[in-house]
Scaffold this motif. Structure first.
Motif, PDB file in Angstrom:
ATOM      1  N   GLU A  10     -17.297 -52.612  69.340  1.00  0.00           N
ATOM      2  CA  GLU A  10     -17.265 -51.167  69.578  1.00  0.00           C
ATOM      3  C   GLU A  10     -16.207 -50.794  70.615  1.00  0.00           C
ATOM      4  O   GLU A  10     -15.484 -49.808  70.447  1.00  0.00           O
ATOM      5  CB  GLU A  10     -18.635 -50.679  70.031  1.00  0.00           C
ATOM      6  CG  GLU A  10     -19.680 -50.724  68.933  1.00  0.00           C
ATOM      7  CD  GLU A  10     -21.076 -50.372  69.434  1.00  0.00           C
ATOM      8  OE1 GLU A  10     -21.229 -50.000  70.623  1.00  0.00           O
ATOM      9  OE2 GLU A  10     -22.009 -50.476  68.628  1.00  0.00           O
ATOM     10  N   ALA A  11     -16.110 -51.588  71.670  1.00  0.00           N
ATOM     11  CA  ALA A  11     -15.134 -51.299  72.723  1.00  0.00           C
ATOM     12  C   ALA A  11     -13.710 -51.430  72.209  1.00  0.00           C
ATOM     13  O   ALA A  11     -12.854 -50.583  72.498  1.00  0.00           O
ATOM     14  CB  ALA A  11     -15.363 -52.227  73.917  1.00  0.00           C
ATOM     15  N   VAL A  12     -13.448 -52.473  71.445  1.00  0.00           N
ATOM     16  CA  VAL A  12     -12.097 -52.654  70.893  1.00  0.00           C
ATOM     17  C   VAL A  12     -11.794 -51.527  69.908  1.00  0.00           C
ATOM     18  O   VAL A  12     -10.688 -50.961  69.920  1.00  0.00           O
ATOM     19  CB  VAL A  12     -11.943 -54.044  70.229  1.00  0.00           C
ATOM     20  CG1 VAL A  12     -10.609 -54.149  69.498  1.00  0.00           C
ATOM     21  CG2 VAL A  12     -12.073 -55.147  71.270  1.00  0.00           C
ATOM     22  N   ALA A  13     -12.761 -51.173  69.073  1.00  0.00           N
ATOM     23  CA  ALA A  13     -12.547 -50.088  68.102  1.00  0.00           C
ATOM     24  C   ALA A  13     -12.256 -48.768  68.817  1.00  0.00           C
ATOM     25  O   ALA A  13     -11.379 -48.005  68.389  1.00  0.00           O
ATOM     26  CB  ALA A  13     -13.773 -49.946  67.195  1.00  0.00           C
ATOM     27  N   ALA A  14     -12.955 -48.501  69.901  1.00  0.00           N
ATOM     28  CA  ALA A  14     -12.745 -47.251  70.641  1.00  0.00           C
ATOM     29  C   ALA A  14     -11.354 -47.192  71.277  1.00  0.00           C
ATOM     30  O   ALA A  14     -10.740 -46.131  71.344  1.00  0.00           O
ATOM     31  CB  ALA A  14     -13.816 -47.106  71.726  1.00  0.00           C
ATOM     32  N   ARG A  15     -10.845 -48.344  71.712  1.00  0.00           N
ATOM     33  CA  ARG A  15      -9.535 -48.398  72.362  1.00  0.00           C
ATOM     34  C   ARG A  15      -8.383 -48.513  71.371  1.00  0.00           C
ATOM     35  O   ARG A  15      -7.244 -48.232  71.712  1.00  0.00           O
ATOM     36  CB  ARG A  15      -9.463 -49.606  73.292  1.00  0.00           C
ATOM     37  CG  ARG A  15     -10.321 -49.523  74.509  1.00  0.00           C
ATOM     38  CD  ARG A  15     -10.305 -50.884  75.197  1.00  0.00           C
ATOM     39  NE  ARG A  15     -10.908 -50.867  76.488  1.00  0.00           N
ATOM     40  CZ  ARG A  15     -10.243 -50.811  77.634  1.00  0.00           C
ATOM     41  NH1 ARG A  15      -8.942 -50.771  77.648  1.00  0.00           N
ATOM     42  NH2 ARG A  15     -10.890 -50.810  78.772  1.00  0.00           N
ATOM     43  N   GLY A  16      -8.650 -49.029  70.195  1.00  0.00           N
ATOM     44  CA  GLY A  16      -7.577 -49.331  69.246  1.00  0.00           C
ATOM     45  C   GLY A  16      -7.172 -50.789  69.363  1.00  0.00           C
ATOM     46  O   GLY A  16      -7.230 -51.536  68.411  1.00  0.00           O
ATOM     47  N   THR A  17      -6.768 -51.194  70.548  1.00  0.00           N
ATOM     48  CA  THR A  17      -6.496 -52.604  70.863  1.00  0.00           C
ATOM     49  C   THR A  17      -6.949 -52.843  72.301  1.00  0.00           C
ATOM     50  O   THR A  17      -7.039 -51.906  73.095  1.00  0.00           O
ATOM     51  CB  THR A  17      -5.011 -52.989  70.744  1.00  0.00           C
ATOM     52  OG1 THR A  17      -4.275 -52.337  71.769  1.00  0.00           O
ATOM     53  CG2 THR A  17      -4.439 -52.660  69.379  1.00  0.00           C
ATOM     54  N   ALA A  18      -7.212 -54.106  72.613  1.00  0.00           N
ATOM     55  CA  ALA A  18      -7.619 -54.430  73.978  1.00  0.00           C
ATOM     56  C   ALA A  18      -7.403 -55.918  74.230  1.00  0.00           C
ATOM     57  O   ALA A  18      -7.378 -56.722  73.295  1.00  0.00           O
ATOM     58  CB  ALA A  18      -9.085 -54.079  74.199  1.00  0.00           C
ATOM     59  N   THR A  19      -7.260 -56.258  75.500  1.00  0.00           N
ATOM     60  CA  THR A  19      -7.184 -57.661  75.909  1.00  0.00           C
ATOM     61  C   THR A  19      -8.523 -58.050  76.538  1.00  0.00           C
ATOM     62  O   THR A  19      -9.319 -57.176  76.930  1.00  0.00           O
ATOM     63  CB  THR A  19      -6.069 -57.881  76.955  1.00  0.00           C
ATOM     64  OG1 THR A  19      -6.434 -57.188  78.159  1.00  0.00           O
ATOM     65  CG2 THR A  19      -4.716 -57.406  76.444  1.00  0.00           C
ATOM     66  N   ALA A  20      -8.750 -59.344  76.665  1.00  0.00           N
ATOM     67  CA  ALA A  20      -9.968 -59.824  77.318  1.00  0.00           C
ATOM     68  C   ALA A  20     -10.032 -59.322  78.759  1.00  0.00           C
ATOM     69  O   ALA A  20     -11.100 -58.955  79.254  1.00  0.00           O
ATOM     70  CB  ALA A  20     -10.014 -61.347  77.270  1.00  0.00           C
ATOM     71  N   THR A  21      -8.899 -59.290  79.425  1.00  0.00           N
ATOM     72  CA  THR A  21      -8.843 -58.825  80.814  1.00  0.00           C
ATOM     73  C   THR A  21      -9.262 -57.363  80.920  1.00  0.00           C
ATOM     74  O   THR A  21     -10.042 -56.993  81.800  1.00  0.00           O
ATOM     75  CB  THR A  21      -7.425 -59.025  81.392  1.00  0.00           C
ATOM     76  OG1 THR A  21      -7.089 -60.410  81.295  1.00  0.00           O
ATOM     77  CG2 THR A  21      -7.341 -58.570  82.840  1.00  0.00           C
ATOM     78  N   GLU A  22      -8.736 -56.521  80.034  1.00  0.00           N
ATOM     79  CA  GLU A  22      -9.091 -55.098  80.039  1.00  0.00           C
ATOM     80  C   GLU A  22     -10.587 -54.896  79.809  1.00  0.00           C
ATOM     81  O   GLU A  22     -11.231 -54.096  80.487  1.00  0.00           O
ATOM     82  CB  GLU A  22      -8.301 -54.351  78.962  1.00  0.00           C
ATOM     83  CG  GLU A  22      -6.819 -54.262  79.219  1.00  0.00           C
ATOM     84  CD  GLU A  22      -6.026 -53.784  78.016  1.00  0.00           C
ATOM     85  OE1 GLU A  22      -4.805 -53.574  78.199  1.00  0.00           O
ATOM     86  OE2 GLU A  22      -6.587 -53.630  76.908  1.00  0.00           O
ATOM     87  N   LEU A  23     -11.124 -55.629  78.852  1.00  0.00           N
ATOM     88  CA  LEU A  23     -12.540 -55.482  78.523  1.00  0.00           C
ATOM     89  C   LEU A  23     -13.426 -56.025  79.640  1.00  0.00           C
ATOM     90  O   LEU A  23     -14.444 -55.416  79.990  1.00  0.00           O
ATOM     91  CB  LEU A  23     -12.850 -56.177  77.203  1.00  0.00           C
ATOM     92  CG  LEU A  23     -12.175 -55.545  75.975  1.00  0.00           C
ATOM     93  CD1 LEU A  23     -12.281 -56.473  74.778  1.00  0.00           C
ATOM     94  CD2 LEU A  23     -12.778 -54.180  75.671  1.00  0.00           C
ATOM     95  N   ALA A  24     -13.058 -57.170  80.216  1.00  0.00           N
ATOM     96  CA  ALA A  24     -13.859 -57.786  81.276  1.00  0.00           C
ATOM     97  C   ALA A  24     -13.901 -56.909  82.522  1.00  0.00           C
ATOM     98  O   ALA A  24     -14.888 -56.937  83.268  1.00  0.00           O
ATOM     99  CB  ALA A  24     -13.313 -59.164  81.610  1.00  0.00           C
TER     100      ALA A  24
END
Length: 119
Positions: free
Chosen positions: A35-49
């Motif tokens: 869900e978080a990646v879908a909301a952002r479009g793209t993401a890195t592990a660092t951004e999500l963490a």
């Protein structure tokens, strides 16, 4: 009922990836990451963490599991790996659920008819 050809196609999709999708989505943390990646479009592990109470390594491990299931696509650019959602495996899972649901609808209708005849 599900005819032979449809049943064979259903089994092939399940064996070919739907099981991996359900296994990956069986974990609430991985569902949240999708869900978080879908909301952002793209993401890195660092951004999500940065937004979670877990380490970057823990997030990277879960993102890797989601990528292995085909739910995310990893793109490496230098030292950074960006993830984006790939909808095809979800579409296969939905198609499988619809097929199974239709088969059960047919079975329940047959049961209802049988019980109505006996009443």
């Amino acid at each position: 009922m599900v005819d032979g050809a449809r049943a064979a196609g259903l089994r092939a999709r399940v064996d070919g990836g739907v099981d991996r999708v359900f296994a990956a989505l069986g974990d609430a943390g991985r569902r949240s990451l999708v869900e978080a990646v879908a909301a952002r479009g793209t993401a890195t592990a660092t951004e999500l963490a940065a937004e979670l109470p877990v380490t970057r390594q823990a997030v990277a491990k879960q993102l890797s599991a989601l990528a292995d299931a085909g739910l995310l696509r990893a793109t490496r650019a230098g030292r950074e790996t960006r993830y984006e959602v790939t909808p095809a495996p979800l579409e296969d899972a939905v198609e499988w659920m619809v097929s199974v649901g239709a088969a059960w609808d047919e079975r329940l209708l047959a049961l209802r008819r049988s019980l109505a005849r006996k009443a």
